[in-house]
Design a protein around this motif. Structure first.
Motif, PDB file in Angstrom:
ATOM      1  N   CYS A 309     -42.123-110.312  44.021  1.00 32.06           N
ATOM      2  CA  CYS A 309     -41.408-109.232  43.328  1.00 32.06           C
ATOM      3  C   CYS A 309     -41.462-107.942  44.140  1.00 32.06           C
ATOM      4  CB  CYS A 309     -42.016-108.998  41.947  1.00 32.06           C
ATOM      5  SG  CYS A 309     -41.671-110.288  40.741  1.00 32.06           S
ATOM      6  N   VAL A 310     -42.619-107.645  44.713  1.00 28.29           N
ATOM      7  CA  VAL A 310     -42.743-106.470  45.571  1.00 28.29           C
ATOM      8  C   VAL A 310     -41.823-106.618  46.780  1.00 28.29           C
ATOM      9  CG1 VAL A 310     -44.335-105.010  46.883  1.00 28.29           C
ATOM     10  CG2 VAL A 310     -45.139-106.198  44.831  1.00 28.29           C
ATOM     11  N   MET A 311     -41.864-107.790  47.402  1.00 29.86           N
ATOM     12  CA  MET A 311     -41.031-108.062  48.567  1.00 29.86           C
ATOM     13  C   MET A 311     -39.541-107.923  48.245  1.00 29.86           C
ATOM     14  SD  MET A 311     -39.081-110.887  49.755  1.00 29.86           S
ATOM     15  CE  MET A 311     -39.903-112.390  49.253  1.00 29.86           C
ATOM     16  N   ALA A 312     -39.124-108.479  47.112  1.00 29.37           N
ATOM     17  CA  ALA A 312     -37.712-108.421  46.754  1.00 29.37           C
ATOM     18  C   ALA A 312     -37.266-106.995  46.474  1.00 29.37           C
ATOM     19  CB  ALA A 312     -37.443-109.311  45.542  1.00 29.37           C
ATOM     20  N   SER A 313     -38.119-106.190  45.857  1.00 29.54           N
ATOM     21  CA  SER A 313     -37.771-104.787  45.627  1.00 29.54           C
ATOM     22  C   SER A 313     -37.662-104.029  46.939  1.00 29.54           C
ATOM     23  CB  SER A 313     -38.823-104.120  44.734  1.00 29.54           C
ATOM     24  OG  SER A 313     -38.727-104.567  43.409  1.00 29.54           O
ATOM     25  N   ALA A 314     -38.607-104.266  47.837  1.00 34.87           N
ATOM     26  CA  ALA A 314     -38.541-103.614  49.156  1.00 34.87           C
ATOM     27  C   ALA A 314     -37.287-104.044  49.904  1.00 34.87           C
ATOM     28  CB  ALA A 314     -39.791-103.957  49.964  1.00 34.87           C
TER      29      ALA A 314
END
Length: 553
Positions: A309-314
């Motif tokens: 989720c962090v990766m996708a937001s970044a």
């Protein structure tokens, strides 16, 4: 005759296109110094050429078209075949399958668990940061497949059968006997309509059969994404409490397991990916981990998907920043390129700071995950708290960031053809999936209360930047003092301060001075407004933008 010609010339003149940017694609989605530097720093520099190749493919006209088509032609549920037999299949546009094939082949699903090279998990995260430029929705099944492996290892006999297929780099769609396929995808079924994230209130029941470890399930899940996956990890109430089970869509004898898809969710975004409500009724399932320890068994899966989720937001931040930068480079207003207008430069530079901080933190979390898997206790403790912190904060920043990037395109960004509305609709998902903001903020408090090692690991990480910036030192000191007064009502505020301190410490250590100074001045020092584009006059906008915006395609 002359009048007709003149009229045609005048009509043609009104259709002349000026002051519009050319298509962005093809471009290189990996042309990001923060990404490439983080890749090397976190131990996967050996794969830089692979990331550059994947970045060029992600930014290709073909991949961008796949992303567009997969969202315009949404998945369709087929509950029955023409003869009336229950099939519960979901049909996808060919573009979805093209995206999935690349993702699986490039190791963005379960492959890192079969790769013993240090940095393999970092490579996967970096791959997601670039391939996500093509399309976001198909990252759901690849993420769950990746996350299922460590949970499944709680039952070695099941892992022996399924892990080689879950870690395969072959995309083999279609419901068939799992053992006969070249590769598998995994999903998970946790939430139910009465409880959501409060999974301990689940009412799905698991009844033991005469065969050891085998149960039958009865119940209704509320939000199970990617129902076309081959196997699912599902939570259900067994006689000894909430437990984790493996549910294959097709049983070893070739018959369909009962997995009635009642409907597909009509979602705000993430339209390319199917999310469903499956019903279990005599559904055959295999116990994973000890009975009564379902949450403990599946928590490793949650940790993995939270990182994604962090990766996708970044990734969404970087993608929309690139789109905005491309537009303002080619659009003029009031006698100058938008890129040269001082206030637009301030907006873009502010977005660039946020994007670099998100990307840098994402790769640091990936590095912690990679080293934790290989036995580093300190990195395991850091991963435990920092992933929840990052999940809370980076995903929270996504919607506001994406809206500001869309606004850089003005009305052009508000129409579907630009692709920006799709990104904007996608952004809120990441702060909801795998626990909303409150769930993650409270999870940070829970981690702090249960294990003193997590706080020690966090402050040991922050201490690596001690003395580099007085604003950061003050923020860390205040954070330490605030831990003693931590309470559920103040959890969001505490986690926000943790996230900003962690991002600032990474930028102070690894980013150019212009980036680190502007971030500390604004996010920690208070020299900032309430919207993007309010950087102080001391910020070196030229240095920030020259680093952030890729060269013209």
């Amino acid at each position: 005759m002359a009048s007709t010609v003149a009229h045609e010339q005048q009509d043609s003149a009104t259709h002349t296109v000026t002051n519009q940017p050319p298509p962005l694609a093809p471009y290189d989605a990996s042309a990001d110094p923060a990404l490439l530097e983080g890749l090397r720093r976190e131990g996967a520099g050996w794969a830089e050429e692979d990331i550059r190749r994947l970045g060029r493919r992600a930014g290709s006209a073909q991949a961008q078209e796949w992303g567009d088509l997969a969202n315009r032609h949404e998945p369709v549920l087929r509950t029955h075949d023409r003869y009336g037999h229950r099939v519960d299949e979901v049909e996808f546009h060919p573009s979805w399958h093209h995206l999935m094939e690349v993702a699986v082949t490039e190791g963005l699903a379960g492959a890192p668990w079969a790769d013993e090279r240090p940095g393999a998990h970092v490579l996967r995260t970096a791959g997601g940061l670039v391939w996500g430029h093509a399309e976001a929705g198909h990252g759901c099944p690849t993420s769950m497949t990746y996350a299922a492996v460590p949970a499944l290892r709680r039952e070695p006999e099941l892992a022996k059968v399924y892990e080689p297929l879950l870690t395969s780099r072959e995309y083999d769609p279609g419901l068939r006997i799992p053992a006969g396929k070249r590769g598998l995808l995994a999903g998970m079924g946790m939430t139910e309509k009465q409880g959501g994230s409060d999974v301990r209130t689940n009412t799905t029941t698991a009844t033991p059969t005469a065969e050891p470890g085998v149960h039958t399930l009865r119940g209704h899940k509320w939000f199970t994404s990617a129902p076309m996956c081959d196997v699912f990890l599902v939570l259900a109430q067994a006689p000894d409490g909430l437990s984790c089970f493996l549910v294959p869509r097709v049983l070893p004898d070739g018959t369909r397991n009962t997995f009635r898809v009642q409907r597909l969710k009509d979602k705000l975004g993430n339209r390319s990916n199917a999310s469903s409500e499956p019903e279990f009724d005599g559904t055959v399932a295999w116990l994973v981990g000890p009975e009564g320890e379902g949450v403990k068994t599946i928590i490793e899966m949650v940790n993995c998907t939270r990182l994604d989720c962090v990766m996708a937001s970044a990734t969404l931040m970087r993608k929309t920043l690139v789109e905005a930068g491309h537009h303002v480079r080619h659009r003029t207003a009031f006698g100058a390129r938008l890129l040269d207008q001082p206030l637009m430069r301030n907006v873009l530079a502010d977005l660039a700071l946020e994007s670099e901080a998100a990307t840098t933190l994402t790769l640091r979390l990936a590095g912690a995950a990679d080293r934790a898997v290989r036995g580093d206790a300190g990195e395991r403790a850091l991963r435990r708290i920092a992933t929840a912190v990052g999940k809370y904060w980076v995903t929270k920043r996504g919607p506001a960031f994406t809206a500001e990037a869309l606004e850089c395109l003005g009305g052009n960004g508000y129409v579907e053809d630009s692709g920006m509305p799709r990104h904007y609709r996608e952004a809120p998902l990441l702060s909801i999936w795998e626990g909303s903001g409150n769930v993650n903020a409270l999870d940070v408090l829970r981690a702090l209360g249960r294990d003193s090692a997590v706080a020690e690991a966090l402050f040991a990480e922050l201490a690596l930047a001690r003395g580099a910036d007085p604003r950061l030192d003050a923020a860390v000191s205040a954070l330490k003092d605030g831990l003693a007064e931590a309470s559920p009502a103040g959890a969001r505020r505490l986690v926000e301060r943790m996230a900003l301190a962690l991002q600032a410490s990474l930028l102070v250590r690894f980013a150019p001075p212009a980036v680190a100074d502007a971030f500390c001045a604004t996010r920690l020092g208070g020299d900032w407004g309430y919207a993007f584009g309010t950087l102080p006059g001391t910020a070196d906008l030229d240095a920030i933008l020259s680093r952030a915006l890729p060269a013209d395609a």
